[in-house]
Design a protein around this motif. Structure first.
Motif, PDB file in Angstrom:
ATOM      1  N   GLN A   1       0.778  -1.214  -0.048  1.00 11.97           N
ATOM      2  CA  GLN A   1      -0.042  -0.141  -0.001  1.00 11.97           C
ATOM      3  C   GLN A   1       0.990   1.415   0.131  1.00 11.97           C
ATOM      4  N   VAL A   2       0.641   2.327  -0.508  1.00  6.73           N
ATOM      5  CA  VAL A   2       1.147   3.467  -0.339  1.00  6.73           C
ATOM      6  C   VAL A   2       0.341   4.649   0.085  1.00  6.73           C
ATOM      7  N   ALA A   3       1.137   5.482   0.784  1.00  2.00           N
ATOM      8  CA  ALA A   3       0.473   6.346   1.454  1.00  2.00           C
ATOM      9  C   ALA A   3       1.250   7.949   1.610  1.00  2.00           C
ATOM     10  N   SER A   4       0.358   8.926   1.487  1.00  2.00           N
ATOM     11  CA  SER A   4       1.217  10.195   1.265  1.00  2.00           C
ATOM     12  C   SER A   4       0.825  11.065   2.345  1.00  2.00           C
ATOM     13  N   PHE A   5       1.755  11.735   3.077  1.00  2.00           N
ATOM     14  CA  PHE A   5       1.416  12.790   4.072  1.00  2.00           C
ATOM     15  C   PHE A   5       2.396  13.811   4.242  1.00  2.00           C
ATOM     16  N   GLU A   6       2.104  14.900   4.635  1.00  2.00           N
ATOM     17  CA  GLU A   6       2.815  16.132   4.779  1.00  2.00           C
ATOM     18  C   GLU A   6       3.192  16.465   6.313  1.00  2.00           C
ATOM     19  N   LEU A   7       4.672  16.725   6.605  1.00  2.00           N
ATOM     20  CA  LEU A   7       4.812  16.953   7.952  1.00  2.00           C
ATOM     21  C   LEU A   7       5.827  18.144   8.066  1.00  2.00           C
ATOM     22  N   THR A   8       5.560  19.119   8.991  1.00  2.00           N
ATOM     23  CA  THR A   8       6.351  20.395   8.960  1.00  2.00           C
ATOM     24  C   THR A   8       7.789  19.982   9.976  1.00  2.00           C
ATOM     25  N   ALA A   9       7.442  19.037  10.906  1.00  2.00           N
ATOM     26  CA  ALA A   9       8.586  18.790  11.418  1.00  2.00           C
ATOM     27  C   ALA A   9       9.955  18.394  10.628  1.00  2.00           C
ATOM     28  N   PRO A  10      10.958  18.753  10.653  1.00  2.00           N
ATOM     29  CA  PRO A  10      12.232  18.326   9.907  1.00  2.00           C
ATOM     30  C   PRO A  10      12.716  17.035  10.268  1.00  2.00           C
ATOM     31  N   ILE A  11      12.249  15.946  10.048  1.00  2.00           N
ATOM     32  CA  ILE A  11      12.842  14.734  10.660  1.00  2.00           C
ATOM     33  C   ILE A  11      13.604  13.822   9.564  1.00  2.00           C
ATOM     34  N   PRO A  12      14.880  13.606   9.579  1.00  2.00           N
ATOM     35  CA  PRO A  12      15.599  12.913   8.350  1.00  2.00           C
ATOM     36  C   PRO A  12      14.476  11.616   8.270  1.00  2.00           C
ATOM     37  N   ALA A  13      14.726  11.107   6.916  1.00  2.00           N
ATOM     38  CA  ALA A  13      14.010  10.151   6.489  1.00  2.00           C
ATOM     39  C   ALA A  13      14.198   8.586   7.291  1.00  2.00           C
ATOM     40  N   PRO A  14      15.358   8.457   7.447  1.00  2.00           N
ATOM     41  CA  PRO A  14      15.986   6.918   7.941  1.00  2.00           C
ATOM     42  C   PRO A  14      15.409   7.077   9.638  1.00  2.00           C
ATOM     43  N   ASN A  15      15.191   8.316  10.350  1.00  2.00           N
ATOM     44  CA  ASN A  15      14.925   8.440  11.621  1.00  2.00           C
ATOM     45  C   ASN A  15      13.220   8.518  11.675  1.00  2.00           C
ATOM     46  N   LEU A  16      12.598   9.092  10.701  1.00  2.00           N
ATOM     47  CA  LEU A  16      11.159   8.808  10.836  1.00  2.00           C
ATOM     48  C   LEU A  16      10.837   7.485  10.678  1.00  2.00           C
ATOM     49  N   HIS A  17      11.458   6.718   9.494  1.00  2.00           N
ATOM     50  CA  HIS A  17      11.042   5.572   8.868  1.00  2.00           C
ATOM     51  C   HIS A  17      11.131   4.610  10.341  1.00  2.00           C
ATOM     52  N   HIS A  18      12.433   4.663  10.967  1.00  3.50           N
ATOM     53  CA  HIS A  18      12.753   3.956  12.165  1.00  3.50           C
ATOM     54  C   HIS A  18      11.648   4.191  13.361  1.00  3.50           C
ATOM     55  N   ALA A  19      11.242   5.437  13.594  1.00  2.00           N
ATOM     56  CA  ALA A  19      10.507   5.744  14.527  1.00  2.00           C
ATOM     57  C   ALA A  19       9.058   5.348  14.248  1.00  2.00           C
ATOM     58  N   LEU A  20       8.573   5.379  13.078  1.00  2.90           N
ATOM     59  CA  LEU A  20       7.332   4.790  12.941  1.00  2.90           C
ATOM     60  C   LEU A  20       7.048   3.282  12.868  1.00  2.90           C
ATOM     61  N   ASN A  21       8.386   2.639  12.231  1.00  4.70           N
ATOM     62  CA  ASN A  21       8.075   1.183  12.821  1.00  4.70           C
ATOM     63  C   ASN A  21       8.314   0.876  14.258  1.00  4.70           C
ATOM     64  N   ARG A  22       8.767   1.811  14.891  1.00  7.31           N
ATOM     65  CA  ARG A  22       8.918   1.445  16.489  1.00  7.31           C
ATOM     66  C   ARG A  22       7.345   1.903  16.962  1.00  7.31           C
ATOM     67  N   ALA A  23       6.792   2.887  16.590  1.00  9.15           N
ATOM     68  CA  ALA A  23       5.455   3.307  16.930  1.00  9.15           C
ATOM     69  C   ALA A  23       4.248   2.356  16.566  1.00  9.15           C
ATOM     70  N   LEU A  24       4.468   1.846  15.384  1.00 10.69           N
ATOM     71  CA  LEU A  24       3.292   1.015  14.810  1.00 10.69           C
ATOM     72  C   LEU A  24       3.495  -0.374  15.207  1.00 10.69           C
ATOM     73  N   PRO A  25       2.225  -1.157  15.321  1.00  7.82           N
ATOM     74  CA  PRO A  25       2.185  -2.500  15.734  1.00  7.82           C
ATOM     75  C   PRO A  25       2.666  -3.425  14.776  1.00  7.82           C
ATOM     76  N   PRO A  26       3.238  -4.631  15.134  1.00  7.32           N
ATOM     77  CA  PRO A  26       3.700  -5.479  14.160  1.00  7.32           C
ATOM     78  C   PRO A  26       2.953  -5.813  12.996  1.00  7.32           C
ATOM     79  N   SER A  27       1.700  -5.582  13.235  1.00  7.57           N
ATOM     80  CA  SER A  27       0.838  -5.742  12.078  1.00  7.57           C
ATOM     81  C   SER A  27       0.795  -4.820  10.967  1.00  7.57           C
ATOM     82  N   ILE A  28       1.631  -3.621  11.183  1.00  9.84           N
ATOM     83  CA  ILE A  28       1.717  -2.679  10.021  1.00  9.84           C
ATOM     84  C   ILE A  28       3.153  -2.297  10.073  1.00  9.84           C
ATOM     85  N   ARG A  29       3.987  -2.545   8.963  1.00 10.70           N
ATOM     86  CA  ARG A  29       5.265  -1.931   8.800  1.00 10.70           C
ATOM     87  C   ARG A  29       5.432  -1.108   7.419  1.00 10.70           C
ATOM     88  N   LEU A  30       6.246  -0.140   7.766  1.00 13.03           N
ATOM     89  CA  LEU A  30       6.814   0.650   6.636  1.00 13.03           C
ATOM     90  C   LEU A  30       7.802   0.198   6.068  1.00 13.03           C
TER      91      LEU A  30
END
Lengths: 277, 277
Positions: B60-89
């Motif tokens: 699945q592909v999702a798009s969204f805008e964020l104001t916070a200037p978070i580097p891609a690898p950090n945001l990627h890692h943080a999202l997978n930590r915050a999401l349940p194992p049933s959803i993976r970026l």
């Protein structure tokens, strides 16, 4: 009266393990409820052994007696209709006299599945695989793990790999059902003897298939102590990571001390594959 | 402000589909909550399309805008930590300006998985596979299903395979977000026009691998109507069983009448595989 032998597969995720517990959703309890619904009889099916919460089965075996004269194909069909899709009876047959799923077992095979970290990037475990594997955050030296696995072949005292229940090891041995492959543990007065945690391992091997992301550990033995496979895997992973060496396996076994081995691997990667009689 | 493109896999089993709904556990809602926890910003990620309750996604592909200037690898890692194992970026990248996961999509691929009945004996579906397949109780003529699948290649009016919401087709078109690949459906006064259910199918094929018990249907198209893939599969299965013939596909398409096609296949066998831009 018919004595039945059922071969069962289940997804351990939604269950609090095999063994019936008041107020908990267990495989044994769900099976007993299905049997009662079909036959009207209250029976507690005996498993080849308990599996912990989250542990899966590809070929658990259960035995139970029913008075109702239901033909095998009808009972098989009725049970699969009564059970949730997370439990399936793969086969059902009349068992020989005095068959008992636990006491008659001579050999069991388990498999443990790991999604290893392959590259420098973090392992991203497929959501569809997550309930059935340990998504291991480390890069693993499979050669060292294979060497370590060979060290447990044969007959050993596996105390270093047995679940430790501080202050409870005696009570557990006296009050609950015996561990797999263990008989006559207690003297007549019920006093606590040192537990003989001797088991024979007949096969112990790691495999990595090129066409899938899974690292699999298969182990066959005469019986297994509580948490033994998960504690072996946790130790092999410590060796794969480099925190222990494969050559230390003999001294870990010899120590007969749980603290010398690695941590317990997560339940969700473990499958009871087969029970031989 | 960064516009992000995330490729996401999820197990649809525990979710009430993609789209956020009050008081319901949805993929979009879970993703929005994770984004808010990480960035403090309230954003609703846009998916390439909604998936129904129980439908899975490999890409699945999702798009969204964020104001916070978070580097891609950090945001990627943080999202997978915050999401349940049933959803993976699976991946995360900065998107080109004006990218929109739904509007920018040019092609989508779905796969439908069936465990077919192979022998005279009943199909027993592995508990570990059950949430991800349709364990079909029928023996299927895969040749006839393949012939039928070829009939949907090209550009057709797929009204016969579109979800019917009696008395609601007009309201749905007016009040909810447009169907995939559909634009400017309504005239200025909001009155209900006949729905142009024309879509182009670029690939449509059944495959059966010798080494696994799965029959898979892969379909790639410019866009899909609600329930279109599940209704196609339900019709192919009717053909596989022999209740309809493959040669009837052109007249089913021409009828533009949902009642001429087969039933809707269960959600749990469907995977959104890939979205192309």
């Amino acid at each position: 009266m018919t004595l039945w032998k059922a071969t069962i597969s289940y997804d351990g995720t939604p269950f609090h393990g095999w063994q019936v517990q008041p107020g908990r959703h267990t495989v044994q309890g769900t099976l007993a409820a299905a049997l009662q619904r079909i036959s009207g009889e209250i029976v507690l099916p005996q498993g080849s052994g308990r599996t912990d919460a989250g542990v899966h089965a590809l070929g658990q075996v259960a035995s139970f007696e029913l008075t109702a004269p239901i033909p095998a194909p009808n009972l098989h069909h009725a049970l699969n209709r009564a059970l949730p899709p997370s439990i399936r009876l793969l086969s059902l047959e009349a068992a020989p006299p005095r068959f008992h799923a636990r006491h008659s077992a001579v050999r069991k095979t388990y498999e443990y599945r790991i999604v290893p970290r392959i590259s420098a990037a973090e392992t991203i475990c497929s959501p569809m695989l997550a309930p059935y594997v340990w998504a291991c955050p480390y890069r693993l030296d499979v050669g060292a793990m294979s060497e370590a696995a060979a060290h447990v072949l044969g007959t050993h005292d596996f105390t270093s790999f047995a679940a430790v229940d501080p202050d409870e090891s005696c009570r557990t041995a006296r009050e609950s059902e015996p561990q797999e492959g263990e008989q006559g543990r207690l003297n007549r007065k019920g006093s606590c003897l040192p537990t003989p945690n001797i088991r024979t391992v007949l096969a112990s091997e790691w495999t990595l298939h090129a066409d899938e992301p899974l690292l699999r550990y298969r182990v066959t033995g005469s019986g297994f102590l509580h948490h033994m496979v998960r504690n072996l895997v946790g130790t092999f992973v410590e060796i794969g990571v480099g925190r222990l060496r494969a050559s230390e396996m003999p001294s870990i076994l010899a120590a007969r001390d749980r603290r010398t081995a690695g941590p317990t691997a997560p339940a969700r990667g473990l499958f009871l594959v087969e029970v031989d009689y």
